[in-house]
Each structure stands twice: as structure tokens, then as C-alpha cells.
Enzyme design. Structure first.
Site, short mmCIF file in Angstrom:
data_model
loop_
_atom_site.label_atom_id
_atom_site.label_comp_id
_atom_site.label_asym_id
_atom_site.label_seq_id
_atom_site.Cartn_x
_atom_site.Cartn_y
_atom_site.Cartn_z
N HIS A 258 0.92 -1.24 -0.16
CA HIS A 258 -0.05 -0.15 -0.02
C HIS A 258 0.95 1.21 0.02
CE1 HIS A 258 -3.29 2.81 1.10
NE2 HIS A 258 -3.79 1.84 0.77
N ASP A 309 -8.07 -5.44 -0.47
CA ASP A 309 -8.52 -6.09 -1.53
C ASP A 309 -8.25 -7.82 -1.17
OD1 ASP A 309 -9.46 -4.10 -2.87
OD2 ASP A 309 -7.43 -3.67 -3.59
#
Ligand code: ACO
Length: 373
Positions: A258, A309
Site C-alpha cells: 500500500h 482487497d
């Protein structure tokens, strides 16, 4: 003119102010920790919080849900358009086209006032799940299912998609995933929406652009890639070897890493329990065990952790939702955050127009065409 500061991908750059969400000190929406919201609230309450600034009381929630439920329908020409799209059109592309088309039918389309934008945002929140479900069924040649006014955002979506009511456990799991997906500060799609409306364009244009930005596998598209990773790894006992070889080949493990979270994404931890519970309910925990093995290698080898996700892709798969629906489901939640940002941008607008660091040829004179080699 002074040389502007430059950071590739705008990493670490503060590109604006917001009162909607922060990742500082843990992710929170309008001051509420996302974990608290996931534990104590429904997505419908969180959507109200994002759009209207506060968690609703019971009467406000009922009024909000009634307004949204009443807007769960599409103009007939849009249904014809969805049916006419080439059958290879992926659901996210159909959704992007549909949101753009919905702007033509919205009586407030040209009104950029705060009240009109709130009305349009509530309507889009209602219409997006209908587009996803209607398009899914039209491609499969299944009859359309009318929206239910008595169901929540999550429950109505599953009902329209499948033509039957989902279990309370399924509704809760989807609802929690929608809460976690609803908002995330200046991520790429939200920033795209803010850039678009900073020109004083309109809400439907901003959300259409945001859906385009969400599509890519480095952003929302990653949840559709998660099952590819797990299927390539094959099984828990092969996962370690497969992951090490994939990393050796410099492949990206979608669902990990991320831009902002370098030590883990709190949302992934919350949703992991729901993904495993759904897998157990479906009687198939192989992908959960494979995921755990991949997580161990990613932590040890790359010091890299799952993002939201990663469990979301597994949860939706365990719920027997088809993979091309995963990113559209992200959009049916994030539209709440996108719309809140569009409204906030327009409340205190300044055109977003950064500078570029020039990396082209040095200044040179034009050679007339007749003299060019
Ligand atoms: N798997 C393997 N290696 C990775 C991964 C990954 N998932 N992510 C980053 N890396 C590596 C890169 O290869 C790079 O290595 P290098 O320095 O040896 O070249 C290094 O980590 C830094 O990568 P960047 O892409 O520069 O880091 P950035 O902060 O820009 O990346 C991103 C963030 C795009 C999310 C990245 O981690 C990624 O591609 N992840 C996979 C896609 C994904 O899951 N996206 C979802 C984001 S969250 C969301 O939308 C809900």
C-alpha cells in the site's frame, strides 16, 4: 519562477485538506475509527455519515434509507443501453458508461449547489447497485429483479443479483466490506473525482472519472486479481514455493502493499475473519489456508502486508459472487466517499492544477518544413 517540489506519484505530498477521513493515527471517517464503525454500524449509517457529516439517529436513518430505496430504479433507455452493450463489456466498464448516462436523466444534473449534489449523490448510491445487478442478469439472459424498498444497501444488492434473499451472515459480511471500502482520503479515484469537479464540472462527471481510475489493478482492480494469485499458487502446500518463485520473477502479488500503509492495513485484519467464516460456511477453506501461507512469505521476504482487497476478493469468492463483480462492488460502496469529496471540494473550491518537472529537450529553434531532413 521557482522550481517546484517533486515527488513521483505525489508520494507523501499533501494535496489538499479534508474533514472526511484521515489515515493519521489509524483510519477514521469523520473522527470515528473504522473498526468501531464496522463493529457497531451498518453501511447505510456510514453512508449517511460520509454524505451528511454525522451518524444518523433512528429517524434520520429511516428517512435516508427511504429516500435511497425510492431511487433504486433506472430510466428505461438506460436499461436498453445496458442490454445493447457488446456482451464482452466487463461490468465495471458498463457501470462507468451507466453513471455517465445517468447524468443525462437526472433533473439536477446541471445544478452544482450543495443540496442538489446531495440529492444526486443519494440517487447514485441507490442506482449503482441496480446497474450492477441488472447488467449481470441481462448478460446471463436472466429476467430482471425489481429492487426491494425494505432491504438495506447490501441486502438489496444480493437480492437483485441472485433473485432471492441472502442469509443474514452473508448480508453482514458484505455490509462490513462496504463499510471498509467506503472512504479512503486522497486515494487515486477520489483524487481524480476532486480534480474533475475542481474545474466546476459536475458530480456525474466526477464519479464517472473516479470509476475509470478505480478500474486499474494497482487500485480497485486488485480485488479481481486476488483469486488469480490464489489459483496460481494452487494449494496451501504449494503456496510458499509459488510465492518465492513469483517474487524471484519480480511479479507483484496483488492484494499486498500500500502506498500509505507500510506496516499493515487495519481493514484487511477486520475483513479476514469474515472471509474465513464465509469460506467455512461454503465448506471450502483451501483458499484461506493458501492465503495464510502467502501472507507468511510476504511478511518474511518483503516485509509486506495485505491490503483490504486481499480478504475482500476471498470473501466475495466464498459468497459465490463472480470475479468481474468485485471491483463494481467496491464502487457501489466508494461512491459514498467519492460524492462526499466532490461536495467538499465544491464547498471550498480551488482549481487543482499542479506543475510538472520538465524532462524534455532543451530550447531549440524551429526548422521550416522545407529545410527538415
Ligand atoms: N508484490 C510484490 N512486490 C511489491 C508489491 C506487491 N504487491 N507492491 C510493491 N512491491 C514492490 C515493488 O516491486 C517495488 O520493488 P522494487 O523497489 O524492488 O522495485 C517496491 O515494492 C515499491 O513498489 P511501488 O510500486 O513503488 O510502491 P507504491 O507505494 O507505489 O505501491 C501499490 C503501492 C501500487 C499498492 C503496490 O503495493 C502494488 O502494486 N500492490 C499490488 C496491487 C494492489 O494490491 N493494489 C491495491 C491497493 S489498496 C486498494 O485499492 C483498496
Amino acid at each position: 519562477m521557482s522550481t517546484p517540489a517533486y515527488s513521483p506519484g505525489l508520494e507523501g505530498i499533501v494535496a489538499g485538506e479534508t474533514a472526511i477521513c484521515t489515515v493519521e493515527g489509524g483510519l477514521s471517517y469523520r473522527g470515528y475509527a473504522v473498526g468501531d464503525l464496522a463493529e457497531h454500524c451498518s453501511f447505510d449509517e456510514v453512508a449517511h455519515l460520509l454524505l451528511h457529516g454525522e451518524l444518523p439517529n433512528a429517524a434520520q436513518l429511516k428517512a435516508f434509507q427511504t429516500r435511497v430505496a425510492a431511487a433504486r430504479r433506472l430510466p428505461p433507455p438506460l436499461k436498453d443501453l445496458l442490454a445493447a452493450l457488446p456482451k464482452w463489456t466487463v461490468p465495471l466498464d458498463a457501470l462507468r458508461t451507466a453513471v455517465s448516462a445517468l447524468g443525462h436523466f437526472d433533473q439536477d444534473a446541471a445544478d452544482n449547489s450543495r443540496d442538489a449534489n446531495l440529492r444526486k449523490a443519494e440517487r447514485l448510491l441507490a442506482q449503482i447497485p441496480v446497474v450492477i445487478a441488472d447488467y449481470y442478469r441481462v448478460v446471463k439472459g436472466l429476467p430482471e429483479v425489481q429492487a426491494r424498498q425494505d432491504l438495506s444497501h447490501a441486502a438489496n444488492f444480493l437480492y437483485m443479483l441472485r433473485g432471492g434473499e441472502a442469509t443474514p451472515q452473508e448480508v453482514k459480511a458484505l455490509d462490513v466490506s462496504l463499510i471498509l471500502y467506503a472512504e479512503h482520503e486522497f486515494n487515486a479515484s477520489t483524487f481524480a473525482a476532486r480534480v474533475i469537479v475542481s474545474t466546476l464540472s459536475d458530480l456525474h462527471s466526477g464519479i464517472t472519472g473516479a470509476i475509470g481510475a478505480l478500474k486499474g489493478p494497482l487500485h480497485g482492480g486488485a480485488n479481481e486479481k486476488v483469486m488469480d494469485i490464489l489459483q496460481a499458487a494452487g494449494a496451501p502446500e504449494h503456496a510458499e514455493t509459488w510465492t518465492r518463485s513469483a517474487l524471484f520473477r519480480k511479479e507483484r502479488i496483488m492484494g499486498f502493499g500500500h502506498r500509505v500503509y507500510k506496516t499493515g492495513d487495519v481493514r484487511a485484519g477486520i475483513l479476514k475473519a469474515y472471509a474465513r467464516a464465509a469460506a467455512e460456511a461454503a465448506g471450502e477453506t483451501k483458499w484461506e489456508d493458501t492465503a495464510d501461507a502467502i501472507e507468511r512469505v510476504m511478511a518474511a521476504e518483503k516485509n509486506m502486508f495485505p491490503n483490504l482487497d486481499w480478504p475482500a476478493g476471498r470473501l466475495y469468492h466464498a459468497m459465490k459472487l463472480e470475479i468481474p463483480l468485485f471491483t463494481p462492488i467496491f464502487a457501489m460502496s466508494r461512491v459514498a466517499g467519492w460524492s462526499a469529496h466532490v461536495i467538499e471540494q465544491l464547498d471550498k473550491n480551488r482549481l487543482i492544477r499542479p506543475r510538472a518537472l520538465y524532462a524534455g529537450p532543451a530550447a531549440r529553434a524551429v526548422t521550416p518544413l522545407a529545410h527538415r531532413a
